[in-house]
Design an enzyme around this catalytic site. Sequence first.
Site, short mmCIF file in Angstrom:
data_model
loop_
_atom_site.label_atom_id
_atom_site.label_comp_id
_atom_site.label_asym_id
_atom_site.label_seq_id
_atom_site.Cartn_x
_atom_site.Cartn_y
_atom_site.Cartn_z
CD GLU A 1 1.40 0.45 7.14
OE1 GLU A 1 1.03 0.67 5.97
OE2 GLU A 1 1.15 -0.61 7.71
CG ASP A 2 -1.20 1.63 3.17
OD1 ASP A 2 -0.92 1.29 4.35
OD2 ASP A 2 -1.77 0.86 2.37
N GLY B 1 0.77 -1.25 0.00
CA GLY B 1 0.00 0.00 0.00
C GLY B 1 0.80 1.29 0.00
CG ASP C 1 -8.53 -0.16 9.79
OD1 ASP C 1 -9.12 -0.46 10.82
OD2 ASP C 1 -9.11 -0.10 8.69
P1 XMP Z 1 -4.47 -2.36 10.65
O1 XMP Z 1 -5.90 -2.69 11.01
O2 XMP Z 1 -3.55 -3.50 10.97
O3 XMP Z 1 -4.54 -2.21 9.09
O4 XMP Z 1 -4.03 -1.05 11.25
C1 XMP Z 1 -3.49 -1.68 8.40
C2 XMP Z 1 -3.39 -2.23 7.02
O5 XMP Z 1 -4.65 -2.63 6.50
C3 XMP Z 1 -4.85 -2.11 5.22
N1 XMP Z 1 -5.97 -1.15 5.26
C4 XMP Z 1 -6.62 -0.68 4.20
N2 XMP Z 1 -6.43 -0.89 2.89
N3 XMP Z 1 -8.23 0.57 2.39
C5 XMP Z 1 -7.24 -0.26 1.99
O6 XMP Z 1 -7.06 -0.42 0.80
C6 XMP Z 1 -8.49 0.82 3.69
O7 XMP Z 1 -9.42 1.59 4.01
C7 XMP Z 1 -7.63 0.17 4.64
N4 XMP Z 1 -7.58 0.18 6.01
C8 XMP Z 1 -6.55 -0.62 6.32
C9 XMP Z 1 -3.57 -1.45 4.83
O8 XMP Z 1 -2.79 -2.34 4.09
C10 XMP Z 1 -2.86 -1.15 6.12
O9 XMP Z 1 -1.47 -1.23 6.02
MG MG Z 2 -0.44 -1.37 4.17
#
Ligand code: XMP
Ligand code: MG
Length: 178
Positions: free
Chosen positions: A102-103, A47, A106
């Site tokens: 990071e992208d 990402g 979440d």
């Molecule tokens: P967590 O929950 O571990 O998630 O903080 C982080 C990773 O989950 C992906 N991610 C997303 N990818 N749209 C996406 O395309 C979203 O809205 C989204 N939210 C989380 C992403 O790879 C991130 O590194």
């Molecule tokens: Mg990611």
Amino acid sequence: MKIKIADLEFEPLISEKVIVERTKAIGQQLNADYQNSIPVFVGVLNGSFLFIADLIKEIDRPCEIAFTKLASYYGGTTSKLKIRDDIDLIMDIKDRDVVIIEDIVDTGNTLHYLIDKLKKRNPASIAVCSLLLKPEALLSPIEELKYVGFEIENEFVVGYGLDYQEMGRNLRDIYKKI
Ligand code: XMP
Ligand code: MG
């Protein structure tokens, strides 16, 4: 303008122009914060590939770049509790200043996992720079999260590196699911 990716519809959330301006500002902040160091920027694939490419061009001092590949969404629109560790960081980070790129943050599970893993390798410091943050979804605070591009609502987004079912990463703007 609305777009469709596979079975879902999305509408514009953050434009390319706004992303470019914010990336420049974060780059300047990093230049100031790391002026006495040669930091290692660690991109979390897939990402973050566009964000790290644009951000690193704003860095005006010596720095290194390395990658790791982790996945927590694999295909869907909700974060999985189990992290898939696909490609480890090969660079030796002992005594180095590490900046994870990071992208999106979440639940924060991916970052907690990565930070714990990298801390065991004794870097001098670890900071995190994420283009996006969903504050409402974050399960526990991340002390190392020092740079955030944009805080967004708890909604699924694509574009500028982020995907839905591996599509949409090539979009210049960021879109949210309708
Ligand atoms: P967590 O929950 O571990 O998630 O903080 C982080 C990773 O989950 C992906 N991610 C997303 N990818 N749209 C996406 O395309 C979203 O809205 C989204 N939210 C989380 C992403 O790879 C991130 O590194
Ligand atoms: Mg990611």
